[in-house]
Design an enzyme around this catalytic site. Sequence first.
Site, mmCIF file in Angstrom:
data_model
loop_
_atom_site.group_PDB
_atom_site.id
_atom_site.type_symbol
_atom_site.label_atom_id
_atom_site.label_comp_id
_atom_site.label_asym_id
_atom_site.label_seq_id
_atom_site.Cartn_x
_atom_site.Cartn_y
_atom_site.Cartn_z
ATOM 1 N N ASP A 1 24.297 -11.220 4.652
ATOM 2 C CA ASP A 1 24.641 -12.019 3.479
ATOM 3 C C ASP A 1 26.153 -12.026 3.235
ATOM 4 O OD1 ASP A 1 24.034 -13.545 1.071
ATOM 5 O OD2 ASP A 1 24.644 -11.731 0.001
ATOM 6 N N MET B 1 8.377 4.330 5.799
ATOM 7 C CA MET B 1 8.497 2.965 5.270
ATOM 8 C C MET B 1 9.778 2.831 4.449
ATOM 9 S SD MET B 1 6.102 1.384 6.671
ATOM 10 C CE MET B 1 6.574 -0.154 5.941
ATOM 11 N N GLU B 2 10.133 3.866 3.723
ATOM 12 C CA GLU B 2 11.370 3.843 2.936
ATOM 13 C C GLU B 2 12.586 3.759 3.844
ATOM 14 O OE1 GLU B 2 8.194 5.124 0.261
ATOM 15 O OE2 GLU B 2 8.670 5.661 2.317
ATOM 16 N N MET C 1 0.802 -1.226 0.000
ATOM 17 C CA MET C 1 0.000 0.000 0.000
ATOM 18 C C MET C 1 0.836 1.278 0.000
ATOM 19 S SD MET C 1 -2.920 -1.190 -0.272
ATOM 20 C CE MET C 1 -3.607 -2.828 -0.109
ATOM 21 N N CYS C 2 2.133 1.151 -0.237
ATOM 22 C CA CYS C 2 2.996 2.339 -0.277
ATOM 23 C C CYS C 2 2.838 3.076 -1.602
ATOM 24 C CB CYS C 2 4.461 1.949 -0.120
ATOM 25 S SG CYS C 2 5.016 1.929 1.569
ATOM 26 N N HIS C 3 2.867 4.396 -1.504
ATOM 27 C CA HIS C 3 2.885 5.229 -2.700
ATOM 28 C C HIS C 3 4.314 5.306 -3.233
ATOM 29 C CE1 HIS C 3 -0.789 6.592 -0.674
ATOM 30 N NE2 HIS C 3 -1.216 6.903 -1.882
#
EC number: 4.6.1.17
Length: 158
Positions: free
Chosen positions: A127, A112-113, A76-78
Amino acid sequence: MSDEFTHVDDDGDAQMVDVGEKADSERRAVARGEIRLSESTVDAITTDDVAKGDVLATARIGAIQAVKHTWETIPMCHQIPITNVDVEFDVNEGAVELTVAVETVGKTGCEMEALEGVTTGLNVVWDMVKASEKDDDGEYPVTAIENVRVVEKSVERA
């Protein structure tokens, strides 16, 4: 705090929030997290003695890429215009701490970013060093990604 879920419509279906009517604002979000590692692995990172290469340079690129592509992985992120990304590492005894600051000018925030940048950057560290973290039993007794959180969020009207 609102009792209304903004990502759910009246029928209970998932939806993207309509930000079309909102004014553009200068927005900033900072997220932080850490990966606990054995001291020998931390030493190898700081002396650039990891077989896969420069851990922090690779993790920096991964974090920035994650910030730029958050809208593709969080449903749901723009898609927002990223104006700046700052990635900082603090390597200390037994851990690598990563802080990602994201800036944008737009109608919705960038926390969110920032979180995606932190989690991906820490996953890249993992990793790059996982082979040196394994003990004789094939376990990873020390390694843990922890304390991922938003530590700052600001909005200034443009």
